[in-house]
Design a protein around this motif. Structure first.
Motif, PDB file in Angstrom:
ATOM      1  N   ARG A  28     -27.929  87.037  33.143  1.00  0.00           N
ATOM      2  CA  ARG A  28     -26.476  86.818  33.688  1.00  0.00           C
ATOM      3  C   ARG A  28     -25.660  87.888  33.070  1.00  0.00           C
ATOM      4  O   ARG A  28     -24.980  88.630  33.697  1.00  0.00           O
ATOM      5  N   ARG A  29     -25.634  88.092  31.629  1.00  0.00           N
ATOM      6  CA  ARG A  29     -24.779  89.006  31.004  1.00  0.00           C
ATOM      7  C   ARG A  29     -25.358  90.156  31.268  1.00  0.00           C
ATOM      8  O   ARG A  29     -24.356  91.233  31.746  1.00  0.00           O
ATOM      9  N   ALA A  30     -26.384  90.565  31.219  1.00  0.00           N
ATOM     10  CA  ALA A  30     -26.980  91.876  31.551  1.00  0.00           C
ATOM     11  C   ALA A  30     -26.696  92.377  33.078  1.00  0.00           C
ATOM     12  O   ALA A  30     -26.500  93.543  33.369  1.00  0.00           O
ATOM     13  N   ALA A  31     -26.585  91.416  33.912  1.00  0.00           N
ATOM     14  CA  ALA A  31     -26.071  91.732  35.296  1.00  0.00           C
ATOM     15  C   ALA A  31     -24.700  91.955  35.583  1.00  0.00           C
ATOM     16  O   ALA A  31     -24.306  92.021  36.641  1.00  0.00           O
ATOM     17  N   GLY A  32     -23.889  91.688  34.362  1.00  0.00           N
ATOM     18  CA  GLY A  32     -22.404  91.885  34.547  1.00  0.00           C
ATOM     19  C   GLY A  32     -21.565  90.862  34.375  1.00  0.00           C
ATOM     20  O   GLY A  32     -20.362  91.081  34.306  1.00  0.00           O
ATOM     21  N   ALA A  33     -22.134  89.672  34.149  1.00  0.00           N
ATOM     22  CA  ALA A  33     -21.168  88.310  34.120  1.00  0.00           C
ATOM     23  C   ALA A  33     -20.473  88.491  32.800  1.00  0.00           C
ATOM     24  O   ALA A  33     -20.985  88.554  32.010  1.00  0.00           O
ATOM     25  N   PRO A  34     -19.104  88.145  32.669  1.00  0.00           N
ATOM     26  CA  PRO A  34     -18.304  88.027  31.519  1.00  0.00           C
ATOM     27  C   PRO A  34     -18.872  87.256  30.576  1.00  0.00           C
ATOM     28  O   PRO A  34     -19.514  86.155  31.177  1.00  0.00           O
ATOM     29  N   LEU A  35     -18.813  87.279  29.398  1.00  0.00           N
ATOM     30  CA  LEU A  35     -19.204  86.309  28.469  1.00  0.00           C
ATOM     31  C   LEU A  35     -18.563  85.019  28.531  1.00  0.00           C
ATOM     32  O   LEU A  35     -19.296  84.040  28.186  1.00  0.00           O
ATOM     33  N   ALA A  36     -17.219  85.155  28.662  1.00  0.00           N
ATOM     34  CA  ALA A  36     -16.545  84.014  28.790  1.00  0.00           C
ATOM     35  C   ALA A  36     -16.704  82.875  30.186  1.00  0.00           C
ATOM     36  O   ALA A  36     -16.695  81.582  30.043  1.00  0.00           O
ATOM     37  N   TYR A  37     -17.649  83.575  31.455  1.00  0.00           N
ATOM     38  CA  TYR A  37     -18.101  82.935  32.383  1.00  0.00           C
ATOM     39  C   TYR A  37     -19.252  81.861  31.808  1.00  0.00           C
ATOM     40  O   TYR A  37     -19.442  80.980  32.426  1.00  0.00           O
ATOM     41  N   LEU A  38     -19.862  82.759  30.740  1.00  0.00           N
ATOM     42  CA  LEU A  38     -21.395  81.902  30.347  1.00  0.00           C
ATOM     43  C   LEU A  38     -20.823  80.832  29.526  1.00  0.00           C
ATOM     44  O   LEU A  38     -21.474  79.677  29.514  1.00  0.00           O
ATOM     45  N   THR A  39     -19.850  80.975  28.630  1.00  0.00           N
ATOM     46  CA  THR A  39     -19.626  80.099  27.517  1.00  0.00           C
ATOM     47  C   THR A  39     -18.514  78.987  28.140  1.00  0.00           C
ATOM     48  O   THR A  39     -18.270  77.730  27.924  1.00  0.00           O
ATOM     49  N   GLY A  40     -17.860  79.389  29.377  1.00  0.00           N
ATOM     50  CA  GLY A  40     -16.853  78.525  29.904  1.00  0.00           C
ATOM     51  C   GLY A  40     -15.582  78.599  29.306  1.00  0.00           C
ATOM     52  O   GLY A  40     -14.683  77.746  29.556  1.00  0.00           O
ATOM     53  N   VAL A  41     -15.491  79.424  28.297  1.00  0.00           N
ATOM     54  CA  VAL A  41     -14.258  79.293  27.230  1.00  0.00           C
ATOM     55  C   VAL A  41     -13.699  80.528  26.864  1.00  0.00           C
ATOM     56  O   VAL A  41     -14.604  81.706  26.604  1.00  0.00           O
ATOM     57  N   ARG A  42     -12.345  80.695  26.904  1.00  0.00           N
ATOM     58  CA  ARG A  42     -11.819  81.889  26.093  1.00  0.00           C
ATOM     59  C   ARG A  42     -10.516  81.854  25.444  1.00  0.00           C
ATOM     60  O   ARG A  42      -9.913  80.857  25.896  1.00  0.00           O
ATOM     61  N   GLU A  43     -10.306  82.193  24.367  1.00  0.00           N
ATOM     62  CA  GLU A  43      -9.366  81.933  23.398  1.00  0.00           C
ATOM     63  C   GLU A  43      -8.104  82.781  23.831  1.00  0.00           C
ATOM     64  O   GLU A  43      -8.451  83.785  24.096  1.00  0.00           O
ATOM     65  N   PHE A  44      -6.955  82.174  23.787  1.00  0.00           N
ATOM     66  CA  PHE A  44      -5.727  83.275  24.376  1.00  0.00           C
ATOM     67  C   PHE A  44      -4.599  82.360  23.467  1.00  0.00           C
ATOM     68  O   PHE A  44      -4.264  81.314  23.794  1.00  0.00           O
ATOM     69  N   HIS A  45      -3.972  83.474  22.638  1.00  0.00           N
ATOM     70  CA  HIS A  45      -2.624  82.911  22.091  1.00  0.00           C
ATOM     71  C   HIS A  45      -2.843  81.603  21.428  1.00  0.00           C
ATOM     72  O   HIS A  45      -2.073  80.761  21.274  1.00  0.00           O
ATOM     73  N   GLY A  46      -4.031  81.471  20.758  1.00  0.00           N
ATOM     74  CA  GLY A  46      -4.442  80.349  19.762  1.00  0.00           C
ATOM     75  C   GLY A  46      -4.723  79.095  20.489  1.00  0.00           C
ATOM     76  O   GLY A  46      -4.941  77.996  19.992  1.00  0.00           O
ATOM     77  N   LEU A  47      -5.150  79.144  21.960  1.00  0.00           N
ATOM     78  CA  LEU A  47      -5.507  78.165  22.932  1.00  0.00           C
ATOM     79  C   LEU A  47      -6.894  78.376  23.348  1.00  0.00           C
ATOM     80  O   LEU A  47      -7.268  79.635  23.853  1.00  0.00           O
ATOM     81  N   ALA A  48      -7.769  77.225  23.265  1.00  0.00           N
ATOM     82  CA  ALA A  48      -9.088  77.434  23.972  1.00  0.00           C
ATOM     83  C   ALA A  48      -8.994  77.156  25.266  1.00  0.00           C
ATOM     84  O   ALA A  48      -9.044  75.977  25.544  1.00  0.00           O
ATOM     85  N   LEU A  49      -9.251  77.878  26.237  1.00  0.00           N
ATOM     86  CA  LEU A  49      -9.089  77.708  27.514  1.00  0.00           C
ATOM     87  C   LEU A  49     -10.395  77.820  28.316  1.00  0.00           C
ATOM     88  O   LEU A  49     -11.008  78.536  28.356  1.00  0.00           O
ATOM     89  N   GLU A  50     -10.339  76.861  29.345  1.00  0.00           N
ATOM     90  CA  GLU A  50     -11.658  76.956  30.233  1.00  0.00           C
ATOM     91  C   GLU A  50     -11.115  78.001  31.232  1.00  0.00           C
ATOM     92  O   GLU A  50      -9.907  78.229  31.713  1.00  0.00           O
ATOM     93  N   VAL A  51     -12.302  78.874  31.172  1.00  0.00           N
ATOM     94  CA  VAL A  51     -12.318  79.918  32.472  1.00  0.00           C
ATOM     95  C   VAL A  51     -13.549  79.673  33.362  1.00  0.00           C
ATOM     96  O   VAL A  51     -14.714  79.226  32.848  1.00  0.00           O
ATOM     97  N   THR A  52     -13.587  79.930  34.523  1.00  0.00           N
ATOM     98  CA  THR A  52     -14.447  79.885  35.628  1.00  0.00           C
ATOM     99  C   THR A  52     -14.514  81.146  36.478  1.00  0.00           C
ATOM    100  O   THR A  52     -13.558  81.890  36.146  1.00  0.00           O
ATOM    101  N   PRO A  53     -15.543  81.436  37.157  1.00  0.00           N
ATOM    102  CA  PRO A  53     -15.434  82.867  38.239  1.00  0.00           C
ATOM    103  C   PRO A  53     -14.271  82.491  39.001  1.00  0.00           C
ATOM    104  O   PRO A  53     -14.025  83.693  40.012  1.00  0.00           O
ATOM    105  N   ALA A  54     -13.691  81.565  39.063  1.00  0.00           N
ATOM    106  CA  ALA A  54     -12.426  81.359  40.126  1.00  0.00           C
ATOM    107  C   ALA A  54     -11.176  82.169  39.319  1.00  0.00           C
ATOM    108  O   ALA A  54     -10.180  82.102  39.993  1.00  0.00           O
ATOM    109  N   THR A  55     -11.252  82.478  38.230  1.00  0.00           N
ATOM    110  CA  THR A  55     -10.008  82.706  37.285  1.00  0.00           C
ATOM    111  C   THR A  55     -10.531  84.110  36.591  1.00  0.00           C
ATOM    112  O   THR A  55     -11.654  84.311  36.361  1.00  0.00           O
ATOM    113  N   LEU A  56      -9.477  84.847  36.514  1.00  0.00           N
ATOM    114  CA  LEU A  56      -9.616  85.966  35.467  1.00  0.00           C
ATOM    115  C   LEU A  56      -9.729  85.613  33.949  1.00  0.00           C
ATOM    116  O   LEU A  56      -9.377  84.516  33.842  1.00  0.00           O
ATOM    117  N   VAL A  57     -10.666  86.395  33.134  1.00  0.00           N
ATOM    118  CA  VAL A  57     -10.625  86.022  31.821  1.00  0.00           C
ATOM    119  C   VAL A  57      -9.379  86.765  31.125  1.00  0.00           C
ATOM    120  O   VAL A  57      -9.003  87.718  31.375  1.00  0.00           O
TER     121      VAL A  57
END
Length: 301
Positions: A82-111
């Motif tokens: 999936r990563r080789a096909a262009g999926a962001p790493l955050a969509y695979l893990t389901g989490v992205r850190e932002f301003h000290g917060l670990a946030l759920e992300v999905t393909p419905a949201t921007l990373v």
């Protein structure tokens, strides 16, 4: 010409690749990732394997001989594909850190991007600590900006809006998990979501601002994100124009509007805010030196 020696039958079949083995090693999975990822992403191999296995990159690098069961190996190989096909790493893990917060992300949201933290810092600079205030975040996505403000200013009432029901549900889950009861959510496009609300001290937005047809929309990871959250008309300013027209009337006198935008859009955004009667209009630069956030204040009464 000498004849080749006859091939002797092997006592055991050749070892299959990671796909066909009951148990493989961490090192084999890392090598599989390096083979399959584009050259520009090869440096992510250890990080990707670590994320898929639920461990740290240091553990992957230190113990390549550790065996992995078949289920974990399949998951890892799926993530590599999936990563080789262009999926962001955050969509695979389901989490992205932002301003000290670990946030759920999905393909419905921007990373969430690191440069968007400047928008949060600009907001906090206009919200004195300890003083109650009302803030609206238009187009909240996963809730990154709204929730970062809510954590830093717990006395502030935050309204997070989005026209995407799926994105808004992700933001709600993030707020619930973090225990931010002072954040409310409302579905709607831009200022339509503010109907009936009392005036705000601050309105922030990281709207779509990439021009339609821009090559950046096909970049790694980006092409998998929701296009409506990225692109905004031929010059990328359609959403910013709409917000600049409607947001000032939802501000209290002296209230601020802050907008993230593209590196080459600062002058245009300043002009839009000034045309709507906002004062003290200024643009802030991100850590790379690019114009990134422009704000203006509704004149005091």
């Amino acid at each position: 010409m000498p004849s080749r020696p006859p091939t002797r039958p092997s006592s055991s079949p050749p070892s299959p690749g990671p796909e066909g083995r009951a148990a493989v090693t961490v090192g084999e999975l890392v090598r599989a990732a390096r083979r399959r990822l584009p050259a520009a992403l090869a440096g992510e191999a250890e990080l990707l394997v670590a994320a898929a296995l639920g461990t740290g990159r240091a553990q992957v690098m230190a113990f390549p001989e550790r065996t992995v069961d078949a289920a974990a190996a399949r998951r890892c190989l799926e993530w590599i594909a999936r990563r080789a096909a262009g999926a962001p790493l955050a969509y695979l893990t389901g989490v992205r850190e932002f301003h000290g917060l670990a946030l759920e992300v999905t393909p419905a949201t921007l990373v969430p991007r690191p440069e968007t933290e400047l928008l949060v810092e600009a907001a906090l600079a206009r919200l004195p600590a300890g003083r109650p205030a009302r803030v609206a975040d238009l187009g909240t996505g996963c809730g990154a900006v709204a929730l970062a403000i809510a954590r830093a200013r717990p006395e502030t009432e935050v309204l997070a809006t989005d026209r995407s029901a799926a994105a808004l549900e992700v933001a709600r889950r993030n707020a619930a998990r973090l225990g931010f009861a002072h954040v409310r959510f409302r579905r709607g496009g831009w200022c339509a979501a503010l109907a009936g609300e009392p005036p705000f001290d601050l309105i922030v937005s990281n709207p779509p601002y990439v021009p339609e047809g821009d090559a950046a929309l096909e970049a790694d990871g980006v092409r998998a994100e929701p296009r409506e959250a990225l692109a905004a008309g031929p010059d990328g300013l359609d959403a910013i124009r709409a917000i600049a027209r409607c947001a000032p009337r939802h501000l209290r006198p002296g209230g601020w509007l802050l907008l993230e935008h593209g590196a080459a859009q600062g002058a245009a955004v300043r002009g839009l805010l000034q045309a709507e009667g906002l004062e003290a209009v200024e643009t802030l630069r991100d850590l790379a030196g690019h114009e990134r956030v422009t704000g203006g204040r509704r004149p005091p009464a």
